[in-house]
Design an enzyme around this catalytic site. Structure first.
Site, PDB file in Angstrom:
ATOM      1  N   GLU A 272       5.189  -9.370  15.665  1.00  0.00           N
ATOM      2  CA  GLU A 272       4.587  -9.824  16.919  1.00  0.00           C
ATOM      3  C   GLU A 272       5.007 -11.256  17.227  1.00  0.00           C
ATOM      4  O   GLU A 272       5.303 -11.602  18.367  1.00  0.00           O
ATOM      5  CB  GLU A 272       3.061  -9.716  16.813  1.00  0.00           C
ATOM      6  CG  GLU A 272       2.357  -9.975  18.110  1.00  0.00           C
ATOM      7  CD  GLU A 272       0.859  -9.772  18.009  1.00  0.00           C
ATOM      8  OE1 GLU A 272       0.174 -10.094  18.984  1.00  0.00           O
ATOM      9  OE2 GLU A 272       0.378  -9.305  16.962  1.00  0.00           O
TER      10      GLU A 272
ATOM     11  N   ARG B 175       0.812  -1.220   0.000  1.00  0.00           N
ATOM     12  CA  ARG B 175       0.000   0.000   0.000  1.00  0.00           C
ATOM     13  C   ARG B 175       0.847   1.271   0.000  1.00  0.00           C
ATOM     14  O   ARG B 175       0.376   2.323  -0.418  1.00  0.00           O
ATOM     15  CB  ARG B 175      -1.000  -0.038   1.147  1.00  0.00           C
ATOM     16  CG  ARG B 175      -2.058  -1.129   0.910  1.00  0.00           C
ATOM     17  CD  ARG B 175      -3.020  -1.284   2.060  1.00  0.00           C
ATOM     18  NE  ARG B 175      -2.404  -1.526   3.344  1.00  0.00           N
ATOM     19  CZ  ARG B 175      -2.146  -2.715   3.851  1.00  0.00           C
ATOM     20  NH1 ARG B 175      -2.455  -3.801   3.183  1.00  0.00           N
ATOM     21  NH2 ARG B 175      -1.586  -2.841   5.026  1.00  0.00           N
TER      22      ARG B 175
END
Length: 172
Positions: free
Chosen positions: A97, A60
């Site tokens: 994460e 993006r």
């Protein structure tokens, strides 16, 4: 223009408890897309002045970085996931994460001393943007700022970035 009204909220995606901010509804709105690109470009111009290159992260960041580079009279450099660029690359590994990931940039894309603006659609935890900043610093370029359409403030991504101007249009 109220950009938040053009960003769709999708609860529990990609997993329960996550509120996904979907920009595809913004992208499909011609006025909203134009407004977002023009507004981010203008805010970046006011904040960082001269830019030689805009870097956008896959994927993006490509959508917003390229027209912003065009409007700033700068070149555009794509930052890709591993194995997507055909030439010799600089690589940076960064923490996710659960595990790690890597980003790559062509070795001949930037020249030391170039003024670089990093653009992406969203800053959350800041890991991707911080890794891209490391690529810029590896080459000896001057990181002049960051530009994001959306900032998820509660995730603290801004604190992970170098001390340069950070421009955002929408905060959650």
């Amino acid at each position: 223009m109220d950009l938040k009204s053009l960003i769709r909220d999708i609860p529990d995606f990609p997993k329960p408890g996550i509120m996904f901010r979907d920009i595809t509804t913004l992208l499909s709105n011609p006025d909203g897309l134009r407004y977002a690109i023009d507004s981010l470009t203008q805010k970046c111009k006011e904040t960082v002045q001269t830019v030689d290159y805009v870097l956008g992260m896959e994927s993006r960041g490509f959508i917003f970085g390229t027209p912003i580079a065009y409007q700033l009279g700068a070149g555009f450099i794509p930052i890709r996931k591993p194995g997507k660029l055909p030439g010799a690359v600089h690589t940076v590994e960064y923490e996710l994460e659960y595990g790690t990931d890597r980003l790559e940039m062509h070795q001949d894309a930037l020249h030391p001393g170039s003024r670089v603006l990093i653009v992406d659609d969203l800053i959350a935890t800041g890991g991707t943007a911080a890794a891209t900043a490391k690529l810029v610093q590896q080459v000896g370029c001057d990181l002049v700022g960051f530009g994001f359409i959306i900032e998820l403030r509660d995730l603290g991504g801004r604190q992970q970035l170098p001390d340069v101007p950070i421009v955002t249009l929408v905060e959650y």
